[in-house]
Design a protein around this motif. Structure first.
Motif, PDB file in Angstrom:
ATOM      1  N   ARG A  25       0.870  -1.186   0.000  1.00 50.32           N
ATOM      2  CA  ARG A  25       0.000   0.000   0.000  1.00 50.32           C
ATOM      3  C   ARG A  25       0.897   1.223   0.000  1.00 50.32           C
ATOM      4  O   ARG A  25       1.998   1.192   0.538  1.00 50.32           O
ATOM      5  N   GLU A  26       0.375   2.295  -0.559  1.00 53.21           N
ATOM      6  CA  GLU A  26       1.083   3.573  -0.509  1.00 53.21           C
ATOM      7  C   GLU A  26       0.049   4.680  -0.502  1.00 53.21           C
ATOM      8  O   GLU A  26      -0.933   4.633  -1.237  1.00 53.21           O
ATOM      9  N   SER A  27       0.269   5.658   0.360  1.00 54.41           N
ATOM     10  CA  SER A  27      -0.585   6.834   0.397  1.00 54.41           C
ATOM     11  C   SER A  27       0.305   8.057   0.177  1.00 54.41           C
ATOM     12  O   SER A  27       1.511   7.925  -0.020  1.00 54.41           O
ATOM     13  N   GLU A  28      -0.276   9.202   0.262  1.00 53.89           N
ATOM     14  CA  GLU A  28       0.503  10.430   0.097  1.00 53.89           C
ATOM     15  C   GLU A  28       1.578  10.552   1.178  1.00 53.89           C
ATOM     16  O   GLU A  28       2.670  11.074   0.922  1.00 53.89           O
ATOM     17  N   THR A  30       2.446   7.766   3.518  1.00 49.54           N
ATOM     18  CA  THR A  30       2.951   6.502   4.064  1.00 49.54           C
ATOM     19  C   THR A  30       3.304   5.503   2.972  1.00 49.54           C
ATOM     20  O   THR A  30       2.844   5.614   1.831  1.00 49.54           O
ATOM     21  N   ASP A  68      -2.173   8.843  10.059  1.00 53.60           N
ATOM     22  CA  ASP A  68      -2.161   8.183   8.752  1.00 53.60           C
ATOM     23  C   ASP A  68      -1.485   6.819   8.840  1.00 53.60           C
ATOM     24  O   ASP A  68      -1.961   5.844   8.239  1.00 53.60           O
ATOM     25  N   GLU A  72      -3.444   3.442   7.909  1.00 51.94           N
ATOM     26  CA  GLU A  72      -2.930   2.556   6.857  1.00 51.94           C
ATOM     27  C   GLU A  72      -2.636   1.161   7.406  1.00 51.94           C
ATOM     28  O   GLU A  72      -2.848   0.168   6.717  1.00 51.94           O
TER      29      GLU A  72
END
Length: 86
Positions: A25-28, A30, A68, A72
Motif C-alpha cells: 500500500r502507498e498513500s501520500e 505513508t 495516517d 494505513e
C-alpha cells in the motif's frame, strides 16, 4: 533534520526507491511493505514517508501523519485479511 530524508536510513531509501521493497500500500504520506525477514506469516511495515527517529517524535511533530500510519496499518490488516488476528 526530522522530516527530511536521511542518507543512512534504510526506510528513507525504501521510500525513495533506492532499495527495492514489495510495496503493498502507498498513500501520500505513508508506505507499507513486506518485511524482508518476516517474523510472522504476514509481516508488513507501515512507515511515514517523512523521516522521524521514532514514533514519539513523529507524533509530536506530525500528529496527522502519525494518524495516517495507524489508519494505513488498519487498511493493510483488512487487505491481508488479518484484522482479527493481526
Amino acid at each position: 533534520m526530522a522530516g527530511e530524508p536521511q542518507s543512512d536510513c534504510l526506510f528513507c531509501k525504501i521510500v525513495t526507491g533506492d532499495i527495492p521493497a514489495t510495496i503493498v500500500r502507498e498513500s501520500e504520506t505513508t508506505v507499507a511493505f513486506r518485511d524482508i525477514n518476516p517474523q510472522a506469516p504476514t509481516h508488513v511495515l507501515v512507515i511515514p514517508k517523512a523521516h522521524y527517529p521514532d514514533a514519539a517524535s513523529l507524533a509530536a511533530a506530525e500528529p496527522l501523519i502519525a494518524a495516517d500510519v495507524l489508519r494505513e496499518a488498519g487498511l493493510v490488516a483488512a487487505d491481508e485479511k488479518i484484522v482479527e488476528s493481526g
